[in-house]
Design a protein around this motif. Structure first.
Motif, mmCIF file in Angstrom:
data_model
loop_
_atom_site.group_PDB
_atom_site.id
_atom_site.type_symbol
_atom_site.label_atom_id
_atom_site.label_comp_id
_atom_site.label_asym_id
_atom_site.label_seq_id
_atom_site.Cartn_x
_atom_site.Cartn_y
_atom_site.Cartn_z
ATOM 1 N N THR A 1 0.734 -1.394 -0.174
ATOM 2 C CA THR A 1 0.124 -0.107 -0.025
ATOM 3 C C THR A 1 1.007 1.228 -0.102
ATOM 4 O OG1 THR A 1 -0.174 0.422 2.430
ATOM 5 C CG2 THR A 1 -1.799 -1.357 1.341
ATOM 6 N N GLU A 2 0.282 2.342 -0.188
ATOM 7 C CA GLU A 2 1.158 3.791 -0.299
ATOM 8 C C GLU A 2 1.890 3.780 1.145
ATOM 9 O OE1 GLU A 2 -1.006 6.956 -1.903
ATOM 10 O OE2 GLU A 2 -1.748 5.564 -3.566
ATOM 11 N N ASP A 3 1.159 3.356 2.106
ATOM 12 C CA ASP A 3 1.687 3.459 3.669
ATOM 13 C C ASP A 3 3.090 2.682 3.506
ATOM 14 O OD1 ASP A 3 -0.185 4.995 4.365
ATOM 15 O OD2 ASP A 3 -1.248 3.617 5.103
ATOM 16 N N ASP A 4 3.497 1.996 2.740
ATOM 17 C CA ASP A 4 4.704 0.959 2.935
ATOM 18 C C ASP A 4 5.867 1.751 2.156
ATOM 19 O OD1 ASP A 4 3.418 -1.312 3.982
ATOM 20 O OD2 ASP A 4 2.476 -1.891 2.027
ATOM 21 N N ALA A 5 5.676 2.708 1.493
ATOM 22 C CA ALA A 5 6.895 3.440 0.820
ATOM 23 C C ALA A 5 7.954 3.601 1.384
ATOM 24 C CB ALA A 5 6.255 4.719 0.239
ATOM 25 N N ALA A 6 7.957 4.194 2.967
ATOM 26 C CA ALA A 6 8.876 4.529 3.496
ATOM 27 C C ALA A 6 9.959 3.217 3.975
ATOM 28 C CB ALA A 6 8.448 5.458 4.811
ATOM 29 N N SER A 7 9.053 2.063 4.344
ATOM 30 C CA SER A 7 9.755 0.998 4.713
ATOM 31 C C SER A 7 10.244 0.236 3.628
ATOM 32 C CB SER A 7 8.601 -0.167 5.213
ATOM 33 O OG SER A 7 7.977 0.598 6.227
ATOM 34 N N LEU A 8 9.898 0.140 2.224
ATOM 35 C CA LEU A 8 10.245 -0.171 1.069
ATOM 36 C C LEU A 8 11.552 0.449 0.821
ATOM 37 C CD1 LEU A 8 10.001 -2.381 -1.180
ATOM 38 C CD2 LEU A 8 8.649 -0.571 -2.471
ATOM 39 N N LEU A 9 11.562 1.783 1.025
ATOM 40 C CA LEU A 9 12.795 2.563 0.602
ATOM 41 C C LEU A 9 14.069 2.290 1.776
ATOM 42 C CD1 LEU A 9 14.466 4.980 -0.523
ATOM 43 C CD2 LEU A 9 13.483 6.227 1.062
ATOM 44 N N LYS A 10 13.476 1.929 3.084
ATOM 45 C CA LYS A 10 14.490 1.643 3.982
ATOM 46 C C LYS A 10 15.100 0.370 3.680
ATOM 47 C CE LYS A 10 14.949 0.766 9.115
ATOM 48 N NZ LYS A 10 14.987 -0.567 9.516
ATOM 49 N N LEU A 11 14.172 -0.760 3.232
ATOM 50 C CA LEU A 11 14.858 -2.004 2.724
ATOM 51 C C LEU A 11 15.884 -2.036 1.718
ATOM 52 C CD1 LEU A 11 14.352 -5.226 3.087
ATOM 53 C CD2 LEU A 11 12.448 -4.844 1.058
ATOM 54 N N GLN A 12 15.307 -0.986 0.484
ATOM 55 C CA GLN A 12 16.285 -0.911 -0.677
ATOM 56 C C GLN A 12 17.517 -0.220 -0.226
ATOM 57 O OE1 GLN A 12 15.707 -2.325 -3.612
ATOM 58 N NE2 GLN A 12 13.533 -2.839 -2.946
ATOM 59 N N LYS A 13 17.554 0.701 0.574
ATOM 60 C CA LYS A 13 18.642 1.613 0.740
ATOM 61 C C LYS A 13 19.832 0.707 1.805
ATOM 62 C CE LYS A 13 17.625 6.260 0.843
ATOM 63 N NZ LYS A 13 17.399 7.431 2.081
ATOM 64 N N GLU A 14 19.304 -0.146 2.652
ATOM 65 C CA GLU A 14 19.732 -1.025 3.703
ATOM 66 C C GLU A 14 20.667 -2.182 2.761
ATOM 67 O OE1 GLU A 14 17.514 -1.951 6.988
ATOM 68 O OE2 GLU A 14 17.800 -0.019 7.864
ATOM 69 N N ASN A 15 20.164 -2.519 2.017
ATOM 70 C CA ASN A 15 20.489 -3.782 1.122
ATOM 71 C C ASN A 15 21.021 -3.552 -0.134
ATOM 72 O OD1 ASN A 15 19.514 -6.381 2.700
ATOM 73 N ND2 ASN A 15 18.052 -4.763 2.944
ATOM 74 N N ARG A 16 21.211 -2.244 -0.651
ATOM 75 C CA ARG A 16 21.508 -2.064 -1.891
ATOM 76 C C ARG A 16 22.711 -2.648 -2.386
ATOM 77 N NH1 ARG A 16 22.722 4.130 -4.480
ATOM 78 N NH2 ARG A 16 23.092 3.609 -6.496
ATOM 79 N N ARG A 17 23.850 -2.927 -1.989
ATOM 80 C CA ARG A 17 24.933 -3.669 -2.480
ATOM 81 C C ARG A 17 24.696 -5.112 -2.618
ATOM 82 N NH1 ARG A 17 29.112 -0.734 1.001
ATOM 83 N NH2 ARG A 17 29.813 1.072 -0.462
ATOM 84 N N PHE A 18 23.907 -5.611 -1.674
ATOM 85 C CA PHE A 18 23.657 -6.908 -1.626
ATOM 86 C C PHE A 18 22.524 -7.084 -2.843
ATOM 87 C CE2 PHE A 18 20.592 -10.241 0.177
ATOM 88 C CZ PHE A 18 21.411 -11.260 -0.065
ATOM 89 N N PHE A 19 21.383 -6.596 -2.864
ATOM 90 C CA PHE A 19 20.507 -6.658 -3.764
ATOM 91 C C PHE A 19 21.216 -6.488 -5.385
ATOM 92 C CE2 PHE A 19 16.619 -5.267 -1.188
ATOM 93 C CZ PHE A 19 16.735 -6.709 -0.425
ATOM 94 N N GLU A 20 21.747 -5.556 -5.552
ATOM 95 C CA GLU A 20 22.437 -5.417 -6.708
ATOM 96 C C GLU A 20 23.349 -6.475 -7.291
ATOM 97 O OE1 GLU A 20 23.899 -1.106 -7.171
ATOM 98 O OE2 GLU A 20 21.753 -0.511 -6.860
ATOM 99 N N LYS A 21 23.889 -7.219 -6.452
ATOM 100 C CA LYS A 21 24.624 -8.527 -7.003
ATOM 101 C C LYS A 21 23.844 -9.378 -7.724
ATOM 102 C CE LYS A 21 26.907 -9.096 -2.487
ATOM 103 N NZ LYS A 21 27.479 -10.097 -1.207
ATOM 104 N N PHE A 22 22.489 -9.392 -7.569
ATOM 105 C CA PHE A 22 21.499 -10.397 -8.031
ATOM 106 C C PHE A 22 20.762 -9.654 -9.003
ATOM 107 C CE2 PHE A 22 22.692 -11.729 -3.870
ATOM 108 C CZ PHE A 22 23.276 -12.837 -4.295
ATOM 109 N N SER A 23 20.805 -8.473 -9.299
ATOM 110 C CA SER A 23 19.827 -7.635 -10.194
ATOM 111 C C SER A 23 20.398 -6.522 -10.860
ATOM 112 C CB SER A 23 18.799 -6.868 -9.166
ATOM 113 O OG SER A 23 17.672 -6.347 -9.968
ATOM 114 N N TYR A 24 19.941 -5.622 -11.515
ATOM 115 C CA TYR A 24 20.357 -4.643 -12.303
ATOM 116 C C TYR A 24 20.895 -3.601 -11.170
ATOM 117 C CZ TYR A 24 15.876 -2.401 -11.510
ATOM 118 O OH TYR A 24 14.816 -1.935 -10.934
#
Length: 179
Positions: A13-36
Motif C-alpha cells: 500500500t502507499e503507506d509502505d513506501a518509507a519501509s520499502l525505501l529503507k529496505l532498498q537502501k539498507e540492502n543496496r549492495r546486496f540486492f544489486e549483486k543479483f539484479s540490475y
C-alpha cells in the motif's frame, strides 16, 4: 494477506513506501549483486511511492503480482513477485524475490515462495511458474527446491547484471492439478 508460520505476504500500500525505501537502501549492495544496478534516484521516497502505484496497476492488468514479505510483528523484510504473467495457452509467470540480508537463512523466503505459488495456482489458475537464478546463488536455488521447483537446465548468458551477461539456472514448478 497470505500467512505462514513465521511471515505473511500482502500487496503493498502507499503507506509502505518509507519501509520499502529503507529496505532498498539498507540492502543496496546486496540486492544489486543479483539484479540490475540502480541509479541514485531509485533510492528516493518518490520513486518508491511510484513503484507501489505501478505494482497496483500491474496487478489490475494481470501482468504482475508484487507482495511485501512481513514478519509477524509487521516489519517489511523483503519482496516477492510473479511477473511476466502470460495467459492464453501458456498460463505462466516468473517468480522473483529479495530478502533483507540480515534475515537470510531463516526460511522466510521459502515460506513466502510457497505462499505465492499456492496463490498462483489456486487464485490465478496458472499452470507453470519459472525462476532463473545465477548458478553460484546456492541459497536461492535451495529456496526454490524447498518450495517444490525442479531444475530444468542452464540459460546461457541470459540476464545482464551490472554490465555482464550472466548464466541462470532455470527452475520451474507445474500446477499439481495439471500434472
Amino acid at each position: 494477506m497470505l500467512k505462514s508460520k513465521n511471515i505473511y505476504i500482502r500487496p503493498f500500500t502507499e503507506d509502505d513506501a518509507a519501509s520499502l525505501l529503507k529496505l532498498q537502501k539498507e540492502n543496496r549492495r546486496f540486492f544489486e549483486k543479483f539484479s540490475y544496478e540502480r541509479t541514485n534516484d531509485f533510492y528516493t521516497l518518490e520513486v518508491q511511492q511510484n513503484r507501489i502505484k505501478e505494482f497496483a496497476k500491474d496487478w489490475q492488468a494481470d501482468q504482475a503480482y508484487t507482495f511485501g514479505i512481513f514478519t509477524k510483528d509487521d516489519a517489511l523484510i523483503g519482496t516477492i513477485n510473479l511477473f511476466q504473467v502470460l495467459r492464453s495457452s501458456l498460463q505462466s509467470a516468473f517468480i522473483g524475490y529479495f530478502l533483507d540480508q540480515k534475515h537470510n537463512g531463516q526460511g522466510y523466503t521459502t515460506e513466502a515462495a510457497k505462499l505465492i505459488v499456492e496463490y498462483a495456482f489456486k487464485e490465478l489458475n496458472l499452470h507453470r511458474i519459472e525462476a532463473g537464478v545465477m548458478p553460484h546463488n546456492i541459497g536461492s536455488i535451495r529456496v526454490l527446491e524447498k518450495a517444490g521447483f525442479h531444475k530444468e537446465g542452464i540459460a546461457i548468458k541470459n540476464v545482464k547484471i551490472n554490465g555482464k551477461w550472466e548464466d541462470h539456472q532455470v527452475l520451474a514448478i507445474i500446477n499439481p492439478k495439471d500434472e
